[in-house]
Write a protein that holds these residues in place. Sequence first.
Motif, short mmCIF file in Angstrom:
data_model
loop_
_atom_site.label_atom_id
_atom_site.label_comp_id
_atom_site.label_asym_id
_atom_site.label_seq_id
_atom_site.Cartn_x
_atom_site.Cartn_y
_atom_site.Cartn_z
N ASP A 219 0.89 -1.17 0.03
CA ASP A 219 -0.05 -0.08 0.18
C ASP A 219 0.92 1.27 -0.18
N ARG A 220 1.91 1.36 0.72
CA ARG A 220 2.96 2.48 1.01
C ARG A 220 3.75 2.70 -0.67
N LEU A 221 4.09 1.55 -0.98
CA LEU A 221 4.74 1.60 -2.30
C LEU A 221 3.76 2.12 -3.19
N GLY A 222 2.48 1.71 -3.42
CA GLY A 222 1.56 2.27 -4.25
C GLY A 222 1.33 3.64 -3.94
N VAL A 223 1.09 4.27 -3.05
CA VAL A 223 0.92 5.67 -2.70
C VAL A 223 2.08 6.34 -3.38
N LEU A 224 3.28 5.97 -2.98
CA LEU A 224 4.22 6.68 -3.28
C LEU A 224 4.59 6.75 -4.95
N LEU A 225 4.50 5.60 -5.72
CA LEU A 225 4.50 5.43 -7.08
C LEU A 225 3.14 6.53 -7.57
N ASP A 226 1.98 6.36 -7.05
CA ASP A 226 1.05 7.41 -7.83
C ASP A 226 1.40 8.68 -7.52
N GLU A 227 2.21 8.98 -6.53
CA GLU A 227 2.44 10.58 -6.00
C GLU A 227 3.68 10.78 -6.93
N TYR A 228 4.31 10.03 -7.43
CA TYR A 228 5.57 10.28 -8.30
C TYR A 228 4.85 10.52 -9.84
N VAL A 229 3.94 9.58 -10.07
CA VAL A 229 3.89 9.67 -11.74
C VAL A 229 2.73 10.78 -11.87
N SER A 230 1.99 11.25 -10.86
CA SER A 230 1.08 12.36 -10.66
C SER A 230 1.77 13.80 -10.89
N SER A 231 2.82 13.81 -10.64
CA SER A 231 3.65 14.96 -10.31
C SER A 231 4.34 15.25 -11.48
N PHE A 232 4.56 14.80 -12.59
CA PHE A 232 5.23 15.39 -13.81
C PHE A 232 4.47 16.85 -14.29
N GLU A 233 5.48 17.49 -14.61
CA GLU A 233 5.06 18.72 -15.37
C GLU A 233 5.22 18.70 -16.73
N LEU A 234 4.41 19.22 -17.42
CA LEU A 234 4.61 19.06 -18.84
C LEU A 234 5.17 20.44 -19.54
N ASP A 235 5.76 20.50 -20.60
CA ASP A 235 6.03 21.67 -21.22
C ASP A 235 5.93 21.64 -22.69
N PRO A 236 4.65 22.04 -22.98
CA PRO A 236 3.80 22.04 -24.25
C PRO A 236 5.07 22.41 -25.70
N GLN A 237 5.62 23.49 -25.15
CA GLN A 237 6.56 24.03 -26.22
C GLN A 237 7.54 22.88 -26.57
N SER A 238 8.34 22.35 -25.50
CA SER A 238 9.19 21.53 -25.64
C SER A 238 8.78 20.35 -26.57
N LEU A 239 7.33 19.93 -26.27
CA LEU A 239 6.82 18.72 -27.25
C LEU A 239 6.61 19.19 -28.58
N GLU A 240 6.11 20.57 -28.78
CA GLU A 240 5.96 21.07 -30.08
C GLU A 240 7.34 21.21 -31.00
N GLY A 241 8.25 21.44 -30.06
CA GLY A 241 9.56 21.40 -30.88
C GLY A 241 10.08 20.14 -31.27
N SER A 242 9.83 19.05 -30.56
CA SER A 242 10.21 17.81 -30.95
C SER A 242 9.58 17.42 -31.82
N LEU A 243 8.15 17.50 -32.00
CA LEU A 243 7.33 16.97 -33.25
C LEU A 243 7.88 17.80 -34.32
N GLY A 244 8.01 19.17 -34.38
CA GLY A 244 8.28 19.70 -35.33
C GLY A 244 10.09 19.12 -36.04
N GLU A 245 10.72 18.54 -35.28
CA GLU A 245 11.85 18.08 -35.76
C GLU A 245 12.10 16.81 -36.53
N ILE A 246 10.85 16.19 -36.61
CA ILE A 246 10.79 14.90 -37.11
C ILE A 246 10.89 15.08 -38.55
N ASP A 247 11.66 14.15 -39.42
CA ASP A 247 11.86 13.89 -40.48
C ASP A 247 10.99 12.90 -41.03
N LEU A 248 9.57 12.89 -41.60
CA LEU A 248 9.00 11.72 -41.83
C LEU A 248 9.78 10.72 -42.73
#
Length: 308
Positions: A219-248
């Motif tokens: 139970d304790r490990l489950g709570v800690l894992l849930d806290e960890y994965v739910s604490s990511f922060e997203l940088d949409p600009q980084s995502l857009e830049g990465s997708l823009g660099e793809i050569d199809l």
Amino acid sequence: MSNPGPSGNPFEQLPIFGDLAKLFSEQGPVSWDVARQISLLLATEGQPESNVDPIVRMRFEELARVAELNVADATGLATAPAGGVLQVQPVGRGVWAQRSLEAYRPVLERLATALSLPAGEDDVEPDASTELLGSIGKLLGPVLLGMQSGLMVGHMAQRALGQYDVPLPRPVSDELLVVPANIDSLGTEWSLPEEDLRLWVLLHELVHHAVLGVPHVRDRLGVLLDEYVSSFELDPQSLEGSLGEIDLGDPSGLQSLLGNPETLFGAIQTSTQREVLVRIEALVVPSSATSTTCSTPPVATSSVPTTW
């Protein structure tokens, strides 16, 4: 640009995309069909996988009884948390990948939810291009997450010695998976005695199985894992830049993108996660240390690489 249909869905007039969108939307935040196919392909390298030799199974079962006595004596914990008789199951890489993907599913779905880009403001009416991009994101998001999950588990299957190489809790069971092909490959590469290495792996796996079978630890490990994965922060600009660099025209570009979760999702590790990670390590590392002390196999534990 195609006009949105009566329902406002720009894919309504494109049956192929509509079918794909329906297929992926039914699978939630991760396309598990895609994940399963990719993980199996990578684990087996696209080749048929034979069953483990019965003699190998019998030998692992014999060694498991020795390891079980040592773990029970050193820890006082039940090595069969479900209350039955512990069964060691030697499996191939493909089976390990499929079983592990299913076991990791709750964590991966929680991660997928955390990585979902926030929706726009309700009082802002999107234009046609925004609607189209939003629909594409909803379509591709589960696919990309499924591909990422399949790639991760498929690569792990090529190296995993047992089911607790990554000490994540699995459904409570009296079954323990080991991968003889990987264990034997490691022994050959490092010139380790076969039986000694198998015993060491079983000790490591059994200790984790026993410790993670304790309800309050799970139970304790489950709570800690849930806290960890739910604490990511997203940088949409980084995502857009990465997708823009793809050569199809270059498949390696997409492979590189999918191989790096930070690049793909623009996910940034936060200070909260770093603090939670310390607590996770404090919880799971002691069980790893115990596996080297509950019995000392003839193999020097320092000779066995912790990362392979």
